[in-house]
Design a protein around this motif. Structure first.
Motif, PDB file in Angstrom:
ATOM      1  N   LEU A  75      58.920  32.205  27.807  1.00 27.72           N
ATOM      2  CA  LEU A  75      57.739  31.143  28.450  1.00 27.72           C
ATOM      3  C   LEU A  75      56.857  32.063  29.426  1.00 27.72           C
ATOM      4  O   LEU A  75      55.579  31.801  29.559  1.00 27.72           O
ATOM      5  CB  LEU A  75      58.377  29.997  29.223  1.00 27.72           C
ATOM      6  N   VAL A  76      57.687  32.964  29.987  1.00 29.84           N
ATOM      7  CA  VAL A  76      56.925  33.891  30.975  1.00 29.84           C
ATOM      8  C   VAL A  76      55.926  34.792  30.044  1.00 29.84           C
ATOM      9  O   VAL A  76      54.756  35.211  30.608  1.00 29.84           O
ATOM     10  CB  VAL A  76      57.739  34.443  31.845  1.00 29.84           C
ATOM     11  N   LYS A  77      56.297  35.088  29.045  1.00 34.47           N
ATOM     12  CA  LYS A  77      55.325  35.785  27.900  1.00 34.47           C
ATOM     13  C   LYS A  77      54.530  34.794  26.985  1.00 34.47           C
ATOM     14  O   LYS A  77      54.034  35.511  26.191  1.00 34.47           O
ATOM     15  CB  LYS A  77      56.204  36.641  27.002  1.00 34.47           C
ATOM     16  N   ALA A 314      52.544  21.394  32.508  1.00 36.05           N
ATOM     17  CA  ALA A 314      53.995  21.555  33.012  1.00 36.05           C
ATOM     18  C   ALA A 314      54.033  23.201  33.307  1.00 36.05           C
ATOM     19  O   ALA A 314      54.521  23.553  34.178  1.00 36.05           O
ATOM     20  CB  ALA A 314      54.756  21.207  31.994  1.00 36.05           C
ATOM     21  N   PHE A 315      53.345  23.929  32.491  1.00 34.29           N
ATOM     22  CA  PHE A 315      53.472  25.285  32.452  1.00 34.29           C
ATOM     23  C   PHE A 315      53.054  26.051  33.909  1.00 34.29           C
ATOM     24  O   PHE A 315      53.417  26.944  34.161  1.00 34.29           O
ATOM     25  CB  PHE A 315      52.777  26.002  31.290  1.00 34.29           C
ATOM     26  N   GLU A 319      58.553  25.006  38.737  1.00 36.13           N
ATOM     27  CA  GLU A 319      59.584  24.140  38.706  1.00 36.13           C
ATOM     28  C   GLU A 319      59.585  23.444  37.405  1.00 36.13           C
ATOM     29  O   GLU A 319      60.631  23.153  36.524  1.00 36.13           O
ATOM     30  CB  GLU A 319      59.934  23.325  39.854  1.00 36.13           C
ATOM     31  N   LEU A 320      58.365  22.620  37.122  1.00 37.63           N
ATOM     32  CA  LEU A 320      58.207  21.798  36.004  1.00 37.63           C
ATOM     33  C   LEU A 320      57.956  22.638  34.630  1.00 37.63           C
ATOM     34  O   LEU A 320      58.039  22.009  33.704  1.00 37.63           O
ATOM     35  CB  LEU A 320      56.796  20.966  36.374  1.00 37.63           C
TER      36      LEU A 320
ATOM     37  N   LYS B  21      47.506  32.203  30.661  1.00 40.16           N
ATOM     38  CA  LYS B  21      47.445  33.523  31.145  1.00 40.16           C
ATOM     39  C   LYS B  21      47.296  33.539  32.713  1.00 40.16           C
ATOM     40  O   LYS B  21      47.903  34.320  33.394  1.00 40.16           O
ATOM     41  CB  LYS B  21      46.275  34.292  30.518  1.00 40.16           C
ATOM     42  N   ALA B  22      46.327  32.546  33.022  1.00 37.66           N
ATOM     43  CA  ALA B  22      45.943  32.423  34.697  1.00 37.66           C
ATOM     44  C   ALA B  22      47.537  32.250  35.453  1.00 37.66           C
ATOM     45  O   ALA B  22      47.762  32.608  36.454  1.00 37.66           O
ATOM     46  CB  ALA B  22      45.059  31.369  34.950  1.00 37.66           C
ATOM     47  N   GLN B  23      48.471  31.443  34.846  1.00 37.26           N
ATOM     48  CA  GLN B  23      49.757  31.248  35.472  1.00 37.26           C
ATOM     49  C   GLN B  23      50.707  32.392  35.425  1.00 37.26           C
ATOM     50  O   GLN B  23      51.571  32.493  36.517  1.00 37.26           O
ATOM     51  CB  GLN B  23      50.325  30.060  34.793  1.00 37.26           C
ATOM     52  N   VAL B  24      50.500  33.084  34.331  1.00 39.34           N
ATOM     53  CA  VAL B  24      51.518  34.424  34.216  1.00 39.34           C
ATOM     54  C   VAL B  24      51.233  35.836  34.559  1.00 39.34           C
ATOM     55  O   VAL B  24      51.447  36.891  34.450  1.00 39.34           O
ATOM     56  CB  VAL B  24      52.451  34.188  33.139  1.00 39.34           C
TER      57      VAL B  24
END
Lengths: 489, 230
Positions: A75-77, A314-315, A319-320, B21-24
Motif C-alpha cells: 500500500l505504501v508503494k 480510504a487510502f 488509519e482508514l 501519489k499525493a498521499q505517499v
C-alpha cells in the motif's frame, strides 16, 4: 474529446438505497427463522474449519504479522506498484484499463466485449463485478451474462446477490436450492440430493462454457513484479472462464496488487485457511500472458480493469487505509455475532459483515451507510481473526465519529461526513461536556437531577422502545459516600 | 483501435495515480519494518511424502505409487476399471511410447487421442467427447498436497480441466516442502509462463449447504501416478 474533458460517471450505486434500508432489512431478516438457522449452521461450520487449520498459534501469529506487513508495504508503494504492474502486463501482452467509478468500469467492459462482438458471456466469481453491478449493466446492453460459480449461479437464478463473499448462496439450504432448480431448470427431476444438484449445475454450465466467447473473472492477487493475475478457487469455473473463451476480462480493485511473487505463498496460505479452513484450494491459477501463437488454448486477448470506487478515499487517511489490506477471506463475517444473526443481505451492501461496514462508507458515502458502523457490539472478534490484522473495531469507532462530526467542507473530508449528526444529540453532548469540565456547575446540576428525578419522562425515543426509562438515584454517589464517611466516624 | 474507453481510462489512470501519489510522497522505502517469516520444522523426505499423499487423499485424489515402467499398464487398468475407452495425451511426452504399447496390448479397445487440435475450433467435441486425459507435472508441494502444472504447447492448460478424469504423473523427486520454498528455489519470477496451475484434488464445491460435492466444473476424478516414492 480531449482527455481533460472527461468526467467520471458518478451515478449512484443501486446498493446505496438498499444500505439506507438497513434498519428495516434487519427487522425483516431477524424475524426469518429459516434464514437465521441457515446462517447459524454455516458460521459454526466455517469457524470450526478455520480453527482446525491453524494448529499452531505461533505460526498463525507470525503469518498474520508477515502478511499485514506485506500488504502495508504494497500500500505504501501502491502508485508505483500499479505503474509497474501496468508496464509488466503490457510487456506480457495483457491490456490494462483504469476506472474511477463503477459505471466507468462497466462501460469499459461493455466496450471491450462489443469490440470483439462478444455474445455469450460467462463470469467466474468476482465481488468487484458485484460492486459495479456489471450484470445489470451488460443486460441493459442486451448481453447475456451467466454466473458460473455454483453459489453465484444459484444466487443469479434467485435474482438475489451474494450474502457472503466466499459462499454466495450460504443463506439458502438445499431444499431452497432444489425449489429454485425446479422453477428454472428445464427437465429437472426434483431432488434435494446435493451431488445431483451440483451435477445439474455442472451439466448446464459446462454447456455454457463450451459455447462462451467472453469470460469475466475477478482477481485475488496481482503481482507487480511479474505481471501475474492470480485466481483462487475450488470449482474450476475461474479456470473455465479464463482459459476457454477467446476473450478474458479480469476486474479488480486497485488494492489487490502486491509487490513480489514471493509475497504470494504466505498470503495464499492465510487466505484459504482463514476463509474455509483449507490448506490450499483445489486450484490456484496464475495467469501471466494471453495465448501465444504456438499454444492450443487460452484466450487470444486478456484485459485487466483496475477500479478505484472510493479506494483512493480510504487510502488518503492512514488509519482508514488499513481497510485496503483486506484479502477478502470472509473470516470477519464468519466470526461476527451480528452477521450470524442478521445474515448477509440485511446490510444492503455488496460486502456484508464487519469488513463491509468499513469498506462501504468509501464506496457509497457515509450518508447511505451511516447505520452500519453502529450495528456492532465492538466485541472485537473480527479484528482478532483478521489474517492481515485490520483493526476493524477501531475503524468502526472512527467511522462513528466521522458520521456525527460537523462537516467542514474540506476536500480531505470523507464523502458524507456528519450524515448521522443530530442537532439535539450534538447539543446534549456539548452541554454534558461543559458541565463535566466545571465542578461547581456539575454539583448544582447533579443536585437538581437527583431531586427532580420524578420529572424524567417515561418515553425517551429509541432507548425506551425496548427498555424502561432510566431514573436518577435519590442521592448522588458523592452524597452517599459523604454520608457513609460521616456515619463511620 | 479507438474507443471512448481509451480516453476515459487514460484520464482515470492519471487521476487515480495523482491522488495516490499525493498521499505517499516522500515515503522512505528504506525504512519499512522487517517482515517476519515462520521457520517450519525440517521434515525428512519420508515425512514430506507421507504428508503430500495423505493431503491429496483427503482431498479425494487417488494416489497410485508406481514405477516409471508401469505407467502404461496402470493407466490401462484404471481406464478399464472405469469403462473409459479413450485418453487424451501428449504424443511428444516421455511416457508416450509406453502408453502406446500398453494401449496396443490392451484386451479391450482403447484409443489414444493426441492433443493435436486447436481448442477454439473444437470446443463442443472437447467438452463432450473426451472422457479422460493424462498430463505430466513439474513439481509437487508437500505442505498442501499440491501438484504444479506448467502447461506447454504440447500439454495445454485446459487438458487438466476439461476432461472429467485427469491422470497426472507426479515425481516424488520434485517434491518441495512448501510453496514459498518452491517459488524461491526455482526462481519462478524469472520464468513465468502463460499460465501456471496448482492442483490439489478434483474439482469441488461446498456451495450448497456446506455439503462437499466433487466434479463441480472440472475433473470429477484426479488420479495421481506417483513416481520414485518407494
Amino acid at each position: 474529446m480531449s482527455v481533460n474533458q472527461y468526467v467520471p460517471d458518478n451515478k449512484e450505486s443501486k446498493y446505496a438505497d438498499s444500505a439506507r434500508a438497513f434498519r428495516q432489512n434487519v427487522a425483516k431478516d431477524l424475524a426469518d427463522e429459516q434464514l437465521r438457522s441457515n446462517f447459524h449452521g454455516a458460521m459454526n461450520y466455517l469457524m470450526d474449519k478455520r480453527k482446525a487449520s491453524f494448529p499452531s498459534s505461533d505460526e498463525l501469529e507470525t503469518l498474520r504479522q508477515q502478511c499485514k506487513l506485506i500488504k502495508q508495504r504494497a500500500l505504501v508503494k501502491l502508485p508505483l506498484l500499479l505503474e509497474q504492474l501496468e508496464n509488466k502486463l503490457h510487456e506480457n501482452g495483457i491490456q490494462v484499463h483504469w476506472a474511477e467509478t463503477i459505471n466507468d468500469a462497466n462501460e469499459i467492459i461493455a466496450q471491450i466485449i462489443e469490440s470483439k462482438n462478444g455474445k455469450n458471456i460467462v463470469k467466474g466469481k468476482s465481488m468487484v463485478s458485484e460492486e459495479t453491478a456489471l450484470n445489470d449493466y451488460l443486460q441493459a446492453r442486451n448481453m447475456e451474462i451467466l454466473e458460473s460459480d455454483m453459489g453465484e449461479y444459484i444466487v443469479q437464478l434467485a435474482k438475489e446477490h451474494p450474502s457472503h463473499i466466499i459462499m454466495p448462496a450460504i443463506h439458502q439450504n438445499k431444499k431452497q436450492v432444489a425449489d429454485l432448480f425446479a422453477e428454472h431448470v428445464k427437465g429437472f427431476e426434483y431432488t434435494t440430493d446435493v451431488d445431483t444438484l451440483i451435477g445439474e449445475g455442472r451439466r448446464i454450465l459446462r454447456d455454457k462454457f463450451s459455447r462462451a466467447d467472453v469470460g469475466i473473472t475477478g482477481v485475488n492477487f496481482a503481482v507487480a513484479e511479474t505481471g501475474t493475475i492470480c485466481l483462487v478457487e475450488n470449482e474450476g469455473n475461474g479456470q473455465m472462464s479464463s482459459a476457454v473463451p477467446d476473450l478474458h476480462i479480469a476486474i479488480t480493485g486497485i488494492e489487490k496488487v502486491v509487490e513480489f511473487l514471493e509475497d504470494i505463498p504466505p498470503l495464499l496460505s492465510l487466505l484459504t485457511r482463514s476463509a474455509t479452513g483449507q490448506a490450499i484450494t483445489t486450484y490456484f491459477n496464475m495467469i501471466t500472458k494471453p495465448r501465444k501463437s504456438d499454444e492450443k488454448d487460452g484466450p487470444e486477448e486478456v484485459h485487466l480493469v483496475l477500479l478505484d470506487n472510493g479506494r483512493s478515499q480510504a487510502f488518503a487517511d492512514e488509519e482508514l487505509r488499513q481497510t485496503l489490506q483486506c484479502i477478502r477471506c470472509g473470516a470477519c463475517m464468519n466470526h461476527c455475532p451480528v452477521y450470524t444473526r442478521i445474515g448477509g443481505h440485511a446490510y444492503g451492501t455488496v460486502y456484508p459483515g464487519p469488513i463491509g461496514k468499513i469498506i462501504s462508507p468509501h464506496q457509497l458515502g457515509i450518508e447511505a451507510t451511516k447505520d452500519l458502523p453502529t450495528a456492532s457490539s465492538l466485541c472485537g472478534a473480527c479484528g482478532e481473526v483478521c489474517p492481515v490484522k485490520i483493526p476493524i473495531p477501531q475503524i468502526l469507532q472512527r467511522l462513528r465519529v466521522e458520521s456525527v462530526k460537523k462537516p467542514t467542507g474540506s476536500p480531505k473530508e470523507l464523502k458524507g461526513t456528519g450524515a448521522n449528526r443530530k442537532t439535539t444529540e450534538a447539543l446534549t453532548w456539548q452541554v454534558w461536556s461543559f458541565i463535566h469540565r466545571h465542578p461547581n456547575i456539575y454539583a448544582v446540576s447533579m443536585w437538581f437531577a437527583t431531586r427532580l428525578r420524578a420529572l424524567v419522562p417515561n418515553k425517551l425515543g429509541a432507548w425506551t422502545r425496548v427498555r424502561s426509562a432510566p431514573k436518577p438515584a435519590a442521592k448522588t454517589l458523592h452524597e452517599r459516600i459523604k454520608l457513609r464517611t460521616e456515619e463511620a466516624s | 483501435m479507438s474507443y471512448k474507453f481509451e480516453e476515459q481510462s487514460k484520464s482515470a489512470r492519471n487521476a487515480i495515480l495523482a491522488k495516490l501519489k499525493a498521499q505517499v510522497a516522500g515515503a522512505d522505502y528504506e525504512k519499512l519494518p522487517e517482515e517476519p517469516t515462520f521457520e517450519y520444522a525440517k521434515q525428512s523426505r519420508e515425512q514430506l511424502l507421507e504428508n503430500f499423499v495423505s493431503l491429496l487423499k483427503s482431498n479425494h485424489a487417488e494416489v497410485l505409487p508406481i514405477k516409471e515402467e508401469e505407467i502404461g499398464a496402470v493407466v490401462v487398468k484404471q481406464l478399464q476399471k472405469r469403462k473409459i475407452d479413450s485418453l487424451l495425451y501428449n504424443p511428444n511426452a516421455q511416457y508416450a511410447n509406453a502408453l502406446a504399447s500398453s494401449f496396443g496390448a490392451s484386451s479391450t479397445e482403447l484409443t489414444l487421442l493426441p492433443f493435436d487440435f486447436n481448442v477454439n475450433e473444437n470446443k463442443l467435441n472437447y467438452f463432450n467427447d473426451i472422457p479422460a486425459s493424462i498430463t505430466s507435472s513439474r513439481w509437487a508441494i508437500a505442505e498442501t498436497g499440491t501438484i504444479v502444472l506448467w502447461p506447454t504447447p504440447d500439454e495445454p492448460r485446459t487438458m487438466s480441466l476439461v476432461p472429467p478424469v485427469h491422470f497426472v504423473i507426479a515425481d516424488a523427486d520434485t517434491l518441495h516442502s512448501n510453496f514459498a520454498s518452491l517459488v524461491e528455489q526455482q526462481n519462478w519470477k524469472a520464468q513465468m509462463p502463460t499460465n501456471v496451475l496448482l492442483i490439489s484434488g478434483p474439482s469441488k464445491t461446498a456451495d450448497i449447504q456446506q455439503t462437499l460435492a466433487f466434479g463441480a466444473h472440472g475433473p470429477k476424478e484426479l488420479i495421481v501416478l506417483l513416481l520414485n516414492s518407494q
